[in-house]
Design a protein around this motif. Sequence first.
Motif, PDB file in Angstrom:
ATOM      1  N   GLU A  50      88.497  17.640   5.191  1.00  0.00           N
ATOM      2  CA  GLU A  50      87.102  17.585   5.580  1.00  0.00           C
ATOM      3  C   GLU A  50      86.463  18.864   5.607  1.00  0.00           C
ATOM      4  OE1 GLU A  50      85.452  15.253   6.238  1.00  0.00           O
ATOM      5  OE2 GLU A  50      86.646  13.491   6.903  1.00  0.00           O
ATOM      6  N   GLY A  51      87.369  20.013   5.709  1.00  0.00           N
ATOM      7  CA  GLY A  51      86.748  21.587   5.659  1.00  0.00           C
ATOM      8  C   GLY A  51      86.499  21.658   4.040  1.00  0.00           C
ATOM      9  N   ARG A  52      87.398  21.200   3.353  1.00  0.00           N
ATOM     10  CA  ARG A  52      87.031  21.396   1.793  1.00  0.00           C
ATOM     11  C   ARG A  52      85.701  20.718   1.476  1.00  0.00           C
ATOM     12  NH1 ARG A  52      88.708  19.682  -3.519  1.00  0.00           N
ATOM     13  NH2 ARG A  52      89.503  21.621  -4.672  1.00  0.00           N
ATOM     14  N   ASP A  53      85.588  19.355   2.051  1.00  0.00           N
ATOM     15  CA  ASP A  53      84.449  18.727   1.559  1.00  0.00           C
ATOM     16  C   ASP A  53      83.075  19.351   2.175  1.00  0.00           C
ATOM     17  OD1 ASP A  53      85.863  16.819   0.266  1.00  0.00           O
ATOM     18  OD2 ASP A  53      86.003  15.379   1.821  1.00  0.00           O
ATOM     19  N   ILE A  54      83.151  19.936   3.138  1.00  0.00           N
ATOM     20  CA  ILE A  54      82.105  20.867   3.627  1.00  0.00           C
ATOM     21  C   ILE A  54      81.838  21.991   2.582  1.00  0.00           C
ATOM     22  CG2 ILE A  54      81.214  22.504   5.389  1.00  0.00           C
ATOM     23  CD1 ILE A  54      82.599  20.892   7.451  1.00  0.00           C
ATOM     24  N   TYR A  55      82.898  22.714   2.123  1.00  0.00           N
ATOM     25  CA  TYR A  55      82.578  23.711   1.226  1.00  0.00           C
ATOM     26  C   TYR A  55      82.220  23.370  -0.114  1.00  0.00           C
ATOM     27  CZ  TYR A  55      85.111  27.548  -1.668  1.00  0.00           C
ATOM     28  OH  TYR A  55      85.363  28.434  -2.411  1.00  0.00           O
ATOM     29  N   ILE A  56      82.591  21.958  -0.545  1.00  0.00           N
ATOM     30  CA  ILE A  56      81.688  21.192  -1.920  1.00  0.00           C
ATOM     31  C   ILE A  56      80.291  21.187  -1.215  1.00  0.00           C
ATOM     32  CG2 ILE A  56      81.764  19.145  -2.971  1.00  0.00           C
ATOM     33  CD1 ILE A  56      84.971  19.124  -2.797  1.00  0.00           C
ATOM     34  N   ILE A  58      87.126  26.706   8.900  1.00  0.00           N
ATOM     35  CA  ILE A  58      88.075  27.504   9.022  1.00  0.00           C
ATOM     36  C   ILE A  58      89.563  27.085   8.640  1.00  0.00           C
ATOM     37  CG2 ILE A  58      89.381  28.988  10.937  1.00  0.00           C
ATOM     38  CD1 ILE A  58      86.669  29.296  12.294  1.00  0.00           C
ATOM     39  N   ALA A  59      90.089  25.771   9.000  1.00  0.00           N
ATOM     40  CA  ALA A  59      91.048  25.117   8.627  1.00  0.00           C
ATOM     41  C   ALA A  59      91.383  25.291   7.169  1.00  0.00           C
ATOM     42  CB  ALA A  59      91.069  23.688   9.403  1.00  0.00           C
ATOM     43  N   TYR A  60      90.380  24.986   6.525  1.00  0.00           N
ATOM     44  CA  TYR A  60      90.608  24.927   4.967  1.00  0.00           C
ATOM     45  C   TYR A  60      90.861  26.298   4.489  1.00  0.00           C
ATOM     46  CZ  TYR A  60      89.245  24.692  -0.090  1.00  0.00           C
ATOM     47  OH  TYR A  60      89.192  24.880  -1.234  1.00  0.00           O
ATOM     48  N   LEU A  61      89.891  27.391   4.667  1.00  0.00           N
ATOM     49  CA  LEU A  61      90.013  28.573   4.386  1.00  0.00           C
ATOM     50  C   LEU A  61      91.280  29.165   4.675  1.00  0.00           C
ATOM     51  CD1 LEU A  61      86.302  29.878   5.175  1.00  0.00           C
ATOM     52  CD2 LEU A  61      87.281  29.500   2.940  1.00  0.00           C
TER      53      LEU A  61
END
Lengths: 730, 73
Positions: A557-563, A709-712
């Motif tokens: 989900e974090g990655r999708d926000i990044y996208i 934050i989880a993704y980073l």
Amino acid sequence: MENQTSNQITQESPPIKKKWEGLQLEHFSYDNTIVRNFAYATTFWGLIGMVVGLLAALQMAHPMFNFTEYFTFGRVRAVHTNAVIFAFVGNGIFMGVYYSLQRLCKARMYSDILSKIHFWAWQLIIVFAAVTLFLGYNTSKEYAELEWPLDIAIALIWVVFGVNMMGTIIKRREQHLYVAIWFFIATFVTVAVLHIVNSMEYPVSLTKSYSLYAGVQDALVQWWYGHNAVAFFLTTPYLGLMYYFVPKAANRPVYSYRLSIIHYWALIFIYIWAGPHHLLYTALPDWAQWLGTVFSLMLIAPSWGGMLNGLLTLRGAWDKVRENPVLKFFVVALTSYGMATFEGPMLSFKNVNAISHYTDWTIAHVHVGALGWNGFLTFGMLYWLMPRLFSTKLFSTKLANTHFWIGTLGILFYAIPIYWAGWTQSLMWKEFTPAGFLKYEFLETVTQILPMYYMRAFGGLLYIIGVLIMIYNIFRTIQQGRFIPEEKASAPAIKVQEKEKGGHWHSWIEKRPLQLLFWSTVAILIGGFIEFVPTFLIRSNVPTIAAVKPYTPLELEGRDIYIRENCAVCHSQMIRPFRDETERYGDYSKAGEFVYDRPFLWGSKRTGPDLQREGGKMPDSWHFNHMYDPQSTSPGSIMPPYYWLIENQLNTSLTERKIKAMQNLGVPYPKGFEKKVHEDMAKQAAGIQERLANDNIEVKADREIIAIIAYLQRLGTDVEKVDPQYLPKK
Amino acid sequence: MYKDVARAIEGIDIYPMIGVIIFFSVFVIMIINVYSAKKTNVAHWENLPLEDATNNHSNSFTQNNTQNETESI
């Protein structure tokens, strides 16, 4: 003078009247309405795309120009590139094709209804594209950011255009297909193939999809597409238009028609291979990188052949350039094309690319192409077309000349500082102190080049002022003229089966447009297959790393926000094997690290530092503060604030479907895992919330900031668990 | 790695040779044929943009030229 030259031409050409003797003349009319509509759309979207570009330039100079969550640089940049490429140049292509194709075929467009559908649907797609990109619905693949429903719509409308074009060609009244038409056909075929292959995605919802390819393969497909978008959307159609409008404006045939035939086949055969030059020194297999380099070098020949063919068309007519603004625009357009196509192969040398990649050098390079080649050729066409469509003279030649000079200055003010910025930053990144440490912090290399960014914005402003002058000039031209929707013409019908006497081998293909379509397709597919097949079929092209595991639901989900925020526009995730990069960011990237990345997020420009090994470098609280107010943790940074990530609740309604989609795409989540996603997310989020609380930051566990934050913090941590000697070399 | 896979293909060493031959022969044949085209045909082809069946031949752009090519319509 005028008449003399045209007399000369008719003396050289075969006596046409004789050829038509005894033939029944057919009377018909050319559709000018569709040309006028596309001309309006070109001008309108051109202005919009450039203004959005100016906003992006200002955002690069100072973060205060980022307004709300919808107008941050990440989203604005995608709108700018899409608007300029598909709205401005796209409509410019259709304007020029609909005008020249009818006249070269001596036939009206195949279907007025298809023309209308094509026009209105294309404008509708553009509006949807702008809205969805501002809303953050994007795939993050450069120049292919639009989500899947729009991708399908584009494919359908592209086919409408193709059918309309091929239908016109089939019912033509001129035996020979002029070379411009070949370029149009190649454009139609190749863009269709590129767009469909690169837009293969697995829908999760109406506004979200995952790429069918992962990691290295996704990168290869994306840049095969990305480079050929430049080749077959910004180059081949405009070369076709150049072959029509330059002779028209100069009132003389092209310098060498034989050269134009060679130009065509060489260009489409070679261009398609060059994509991997965007991925030099990355985790892409070496053989693919060299393939891209070698073919990019060869590209110089057809590109310069085409440029010289255009410029030499003006031989003996250079005096006309002095008084005719259209020719002025064409000369600078061709010169810019020559510069950009000399530079492209140079940038494909691995040692040059080592310096240029990730810097503003690339931005300067594309803008010489966009502002000079596409922009100026479009302006020249508009100045030439509008008076003719409205049966009048241009309102003011003086204003057109003013536009020419302001625009040219604008290009210089744009390009020179940005080249300077690119070189400066690259050399600063690579500099070591005598003691062997990196000399500059990343942030120092950013603040150093801000003055260049201001100058670039000024250059863009000049360019837009020129466009505004053009719009006024064209508006006054329209006012004083009278629109002619139907231009009458007459020509005899041809019998295609009739063999031309003294025919030439090539004429068999010119007489059969569908064969030309077929063989052009074969020529471009050869390159595509040779690039893809090994990478897709041979698993060992991507050496696996057992330690690399799929993302947890929260990280996904974090990655999708990044996208969504299009972070990859400024932050790469690909460390090249250079000492300065491994010193600054950590071990260089391996192909096996990206096997679960859909889409890949390698990026192609470092406005900010690389993030591939970001995990664990900074505490969670640093990331929280940095997102809320980047300047508080990194003084002088040009990153916009992302405060809404702290306010917004994370939307988890799709998480289950996302995990299912990933499972269907072959990501090895355990069986039944999709049932446990919410539990898994809550656990991981609570951990981050606790760590933030320890640093006196109170935040709810269900906010978007927790996911990002989880993704980073996950980035690059998998391979750190492995002893380097057990990692693959690539 | 992928070299091992490629090596497993029988007679693989002839592939690059075939590739080079195809590549060069396509270009050589094309060039030979282009330059063997008849002059009169080429002259007709290159003039196609200048004759669009509308009987407009003036492409002048300057203000002092009073010829208006679409006046006849």
